[in-house]
Motif scaffolding. Structure first.
Motif, PDB file in Angstrom:
ATOM      1  N   PHE A   1      93.092  -2.640 -50.585  1.00  0.00           N
ATOM      2  CA  PHE A   1      93.476  -4.005 -50.215  1.00  0.00           C
ATOM      3  C   PHE A   1      94.980  -4.127 -50.443  1.00  0.00           C
ATOM      4  O   PHE A   1      95.479  -3.714 -51.495  1.00  0.00           O
ATOM      5  CB  PHE A   1      92.771  -5.037 -51.091  1.00  0.00           C
ATOM      6  CG  PHE A   1      91.300  -5.168 -50.803  1.00  0.00           C
ATOM      7  CD1 PHE A   1      90.832  -6.195 -49.992  1.00  0.00           C
ATOM      8  CD2 PHE A   1      90.390  -4.268 -51.330  1.00  0.00           C
ATOM      9  CE1 PHE A   1      89.483  -6.319 -49.718  1.00  0.00           C
ATOM     10  CE2 PHE A   1      89.040  -4.386 -51.062  1.00  0.00           C
ATOM     11  CZ  PHE A   1      88.581  -5.415 -50.251  1.00  0.00           C
ATOM     12  N   ILE A   2      95.679  -4.696 -49.474  1.00  0.00           N
ATOM     13  CA  ILE A   2      97.110  -4.969 -49.667  1.00  0.00           C
ATOM     14  C   ILE A   2      97.281  -6.476 -49.486  1.00  0.00           C
ATOM     15  O   ILE A   2      96.931  -7.026 -48.433  1.00  0.00           O
ATOM     16  CB  ILE A   2      97.998  -4.214 -48.656  1.00  0.00           C
ATOM     17  CG1 ILE A   2      97.695  -2.712 -48.693  1.00  0.00           C
ATOM     18  CG2 ILE A   2      99.481  -4.471 -48.945  1.00  0.00           C
ATOM     19  CD1 ILE A   2      98.515  -1.871 -47.709  1.00  0.00           C
ATOM     20  N   CYS A   3      97.743  -7.161 -50.545  1.00  0.00           N
ATOM     21  CA  CYS A   3      97.850  -8.608 -50.427  1.00  0.00           C
ATOM     22  C   CYS A   3      99.229  -9.088 -50.830  1.00  0.00           C
ATOM     23  O   CYS A   3      99.905  -8.475 -51.658  1.00  0.00           O
ATOM     24  CB  CYS A   3      96.777  -9.301 -51.239  1.00  0.00           C
ATOM     25  SG  CYS A   3      96.379  -8.557 -52.811  1.00  0.00           S
ATOM     26  N   GLY A   4      99.622 -10.190 -50.198  1.00  0.00           N
ATOM     27  CA  GLY A   4     100.956 -10.726 -50.455  1.00  0.00           C
ATOM     28  C   GLY A   4     100.888 -12.205 -50.761  1.00  0.00           C
ATOM     29  O   GLY A   4     100.183 -12.960 -50.080  1.00  0.00           O
ATOM     30  N   GLY A   5     101.598 -12.628 -51.819  1.00  0.00           N
ATOM     31  CA  GLY A   5     101.716 -14.048 -52.168  1.00  0.00           C
ATOM     32  C   GLY A   5     100.355 -14.700 -52.342  1.00  0.00           C
ATOM     33  O   GLY A   5      99.450 -14.138 -52.969  1.00  0.00           O
ATOM     34  N   VAL A   6     100.186 -15.870 -51.724  1.00  0.00           N
ATOM     35  CA  VAL A   6      98.953 -16.643 -51.888  1.00  0.00           C
ATOM     36  C   VAL A   6      97.755 -15.923 -51.246  1.00  0.00           C
ATOM     37  O   VAL A   6      96.602 -16.206 -51.566  1.00  0.00           O
ATOM     38  CB  VAL A   6      99.175 -18.085 -51.342  1.00  0.00           C
ATOM     39  CG1 VAL A   6      99.223 -18.109 -49.833  1.00  0.00           C
ATOM     40  CG2 VAL A   6      98.156 -19.058 -51.883  1.00  0.00           C
ATOM     41  N   GLY A   7      98.019 -14.959 -50.377  1.00  0.00           N
ATOM     42  CA  GLY A   7      96.971 -14.137 -49.760  1.00  0.00           C
ATOM     43  C   GLY A   7      96.225 -13.275 -50.774  1.00  0.00           C
ATOM     44  O   GLY A   7      95.183 -12.696 -50.464  1.00  0.00           O
ATOM     45  N   THR A   8      96.756 -13.185 -51.984  1.00  0.00           N
ATOM     46  CA  THR A   8      96.080 -12.424 -53.039  1.00  0.00           C
ATOM     47  C   THR A   8      94.765 -13.116 -53.421  1.00  0.00           C
ATOM     48  O   THR A   8      93.779 -12.452 -53.766  1.00  0.00           O
ATOM     49  CB  THR A   8      96.989 -12.327 -54.286  1.00  0.00           C
ATOM     50  OG1 THR A   8      98.273 -11.849 -53.859  1.00  0.00           O
ATOM     51  CG2 THR A   8      96.430 -11.366 -55.316  1.00  0.00           C
TER      52      THR A   8
END
Ligand code: FES
Length: 280
Positions: free
Chosen positions: A110-117
């Protein structure tokens, strides 16, 4: 009325709320969203489910105050109520339908950024609860914007933190961290990317380079979440799809991100929305 049990800042401009919503908590699955309306005058706001507790009947939402309605939501505190809290909506993550034994053989990232975490967390937690390991890269511009590190560490096989400015963890973004992992000899069979549109676009380009089938969540493009406003219309390969009805997950290598970002920018203003409606 739906009672807010907890309201706290996770990071600068990122708020977490636990809301009592027994029926939603009973049936929701990772990847789904709810539509909330703070009061009779409020707009409908789609928000991805960031966690759920079936026994206690609690749903966790995480959001950034951007428009009028999310600012109004951000002012509420524990003990306050939300008028509408409708869900679960959208199709659950494809991962929950796969054969668990087959999933266990896959190397998932999983690669997540900012609030997408936040929406990544229930997916990794669900996999962990079913005995499936997954690696996670959490990225943000700077240390103060990183969220969910401790919670994610509990459920991820390996957790890699990175910041664009190098203030915490690896210096660079999620795609650069992916490059570094491949240089270290790692490889993956499946990738899920959730974050701002521009981040998803470039991360999908990176996963394509390594031939990793990649799923993205197109929640950021939704406006009313009902299939009526047209804001979330996407071109996926040679098909037209609506993120709120057909998704929110799609094949990240088939999405026309440039077109999606243009629509997203237009929908930010009332004039843009009127113009798009006029053109359609
Ligand atoms: Fe309005 Fe999908 S968000 S149609």
């Amino acid at each position: 009325m739906f009672k807010i049990l907890k309201a706290e800042h996770l990071a600068e401009n990122i708020i977490l709320m636990d809301v009592e919503a027994k029926r939603v908590a009973k049936s929701c699955l990772p990847g789904q969203f709810v539509i909330i309306r703070v009061d009779e005058k409020g707009e409908r706001v789609p928000l991805t489910i960031a966690d759920y507790d079936r026994e206690k009947g609690i749903i966790t939402i995480v959001f950034q105050p951007i428009g009028a309605s999310t600012h109004q939501l951000a002012e509420l505190k524990a003990g306050d109520t939300i008028l509408d809290f409708v869900g679960p909506l959208g199709r659950p993550s494809d991962l929950v339908y796969e054969d668990i034994e087959e999933l266990k053989k896959k190397k998932i990232l999983f690669i997540c950024g900012g609030v997408g975490t936040a929406p990544v967390y229930p997916q990794v937690k669900w996999l962990h609860e079913h005995g499936v390991g997954a690696d996670v890269i959490i990225g943000a511009r700077t240390k103060n914007l990183l969220i969910y590190e401790d919670a994610m560490r509990e459920v991820a096989e390996n957790l890699y933190m990175c910041t664009d400015d190098g203030s915490y963890g690896f210096k660079g973004n999620g795609s650069q961290r992916l490059d570094a992992l491949y240089e270290e000899g790692k490889s993956y069979d499946h990738c899920v990317v959730i974050g701002p549109m521009i981040m998803m676009k470039f991360t999908c380009m990176a996963t394509k380079k390594y031939n990793i089938p990649t799923v993205v969540s197109m929640n950021p493009i939704m406006v009313d979440g009902t299939g009526m406003c047209g804001a979330c219309r996407l071109t996926v390969g040679d098909e037209v799809k609506f993120a709120c009805v057909d998704g929110p997950e799609f094949d990240g290598h088939k999405i026309n991100f440039d077109e999606a970002m243009k629509r997203q920018a237009m929908y930010k203003t009332a004039e843009g929305r009127a113009l798009l409606k006029f053109k359609e």
